[in-house]
Design a protein around this motif. Structure first.
Motif, short mmCIF file in Angstrom:
data_model
loop_
_atom_site.label_atom_id
_atom_site.label_comp_id
_atom_site.label_asym_id
_atom_site.label_seq_id
_atom_site.Cartn_x
_atom_site.Cartn_y
_atom_site.Cartn_z
N UNK A 37 -32.82 8.03 22.94
CA UNK A 37 -31.53 8.44 22.39
C UNK A 37 -31.31 7.72 21.07
N UNK A 38 -30.96 8.49 20.03
CA UNK A 38 -30.70 7.93 18.71
C UNK A 38 -29.21 7.66 18.54
N UNK A 93 -36.99 11.15 9.77
CA UNK A 93 -36.76 9.72 9.94
C UNK A 93 -36.73 9.37 11.43
N UNK A 94 -36.11 10.20 12.23
CA UNK A 94 -36.08 9.97 13.68
C UNK A 94 -37.50 10.01 14.26
N UNK A 106 -40.23 9.22 12.67
CA UNK A 106 -40.88 7.97 12.25
C UNK A 106 -40.40 6.79 13.10
N UNK A 107 -39.13 6.76 13.44
CA UNK A 107 -38.60 5.68 14.28
C UNK A 107 -39.27 5.69 15.66
N UNK A 108 -39.54 6.87 16.20
CA UNK A 108 -40.25 6.96 17.48
C UNK A 108 -41.67 6.41 17.37
N UNK A 109 -42.35 6.70 16.26
CA UNK A 109 -43.72 6.23 16.06
C UNK A 109 -43.79 4.75 15.70
N UNK A 110 -42.77 4.24 15.02
CA UNK A 110 -42.76 2.85 14.56
C UNK A 110 -41.43 2.20 14.95
#
Length: 187
Positions: free
Chosen positions: A46-47, A117-118, A120-124
């Motif tokens: 969840x973002x 961006x979301x 990328x946040x999941x990957x990093x």
């Protein structure tokens, strides 16, 4: 004579035009606060967002990329981003921070930019991503539109290196070397 005066004025202004930011080496970045959107958080798929400000930059060695929400800006420093990923810096002493100015995006693409961006946040998940939907950082730091700026901070949050625009391969190598030095020194 008029042409000579115009030429003299242009020559005198060139250093001012070439200086695309207001960072001072050895000092913190000028204060900026981002309340609309802000830092992207991920908790159990969840973002959410929380307000963010530049005082939060101290504590780890950082490479900050402040970019316009445009593919062309993202591509300008993709070599550095790849090099940072490959360097595999220790996450307890280093954190990449990406601040995306979605106010400087092609109209109608903000939703897609936030989606990337979301992803990328999941990957990093250890990386920090900040959405600047009003361009507060660009204004506070005197950055040009449609660009990508790289800033290296030491653990205290002081600027050690900064450049607006695409980095050359030599500059990418220099930034990676500087990051290694700062991380080792801060150990």
């Amino acid at each position: 004579m008029r042409g000579l005066n115009t030429l003299l004025i242009m020559v005198l202004m060139c250093p001012l035009l070439a200086h695309a930011h207001n960072f001072i080496m050895g000092a913190p970045v000028p204060a900026v606060a981002i309340a609309d959107r802000g830092e992207l958080l991920l908790h159990q798929d969840t973002f959410s967002y929380r307000p963010w400000d530049s005082s939060q930059l101290a504590g780890k060695v950082r490479v900050i990329q402040y970019i316009a929400g445009r593919t062309s800006a993202k591509k300008k420093n993709s070599l550095l981003i790849t090099a940072v990923k490959e360097a595999d810096f220790p996450t307890d002493r280093f954190q990449p921070t990406t601040i995306v100015n979605t106010d400087d995006a092609i109209p109608g693409t903000g939703f897609f930019v936030r989606g990337k961006i979301e992803k990328n946040k999941k990957h990093y998940p250890w990386a920090q991503f900040i959405i600047d939907s009003q361009g507060a950082g660009r204004i506070a730091w005197s950055l040009p539109e449609e660009s990508s700026t790289i800033i290296v901070l030491d653990r205290k949050g002081d600027v050690q290196w900064a450049k607006d625009g695409a980095l050359s391969p030599e500059e990418v190598t220099g930034v990676i070397t500087l990051l290694h030095t700062l991380i080792t020194r801060e150990n």
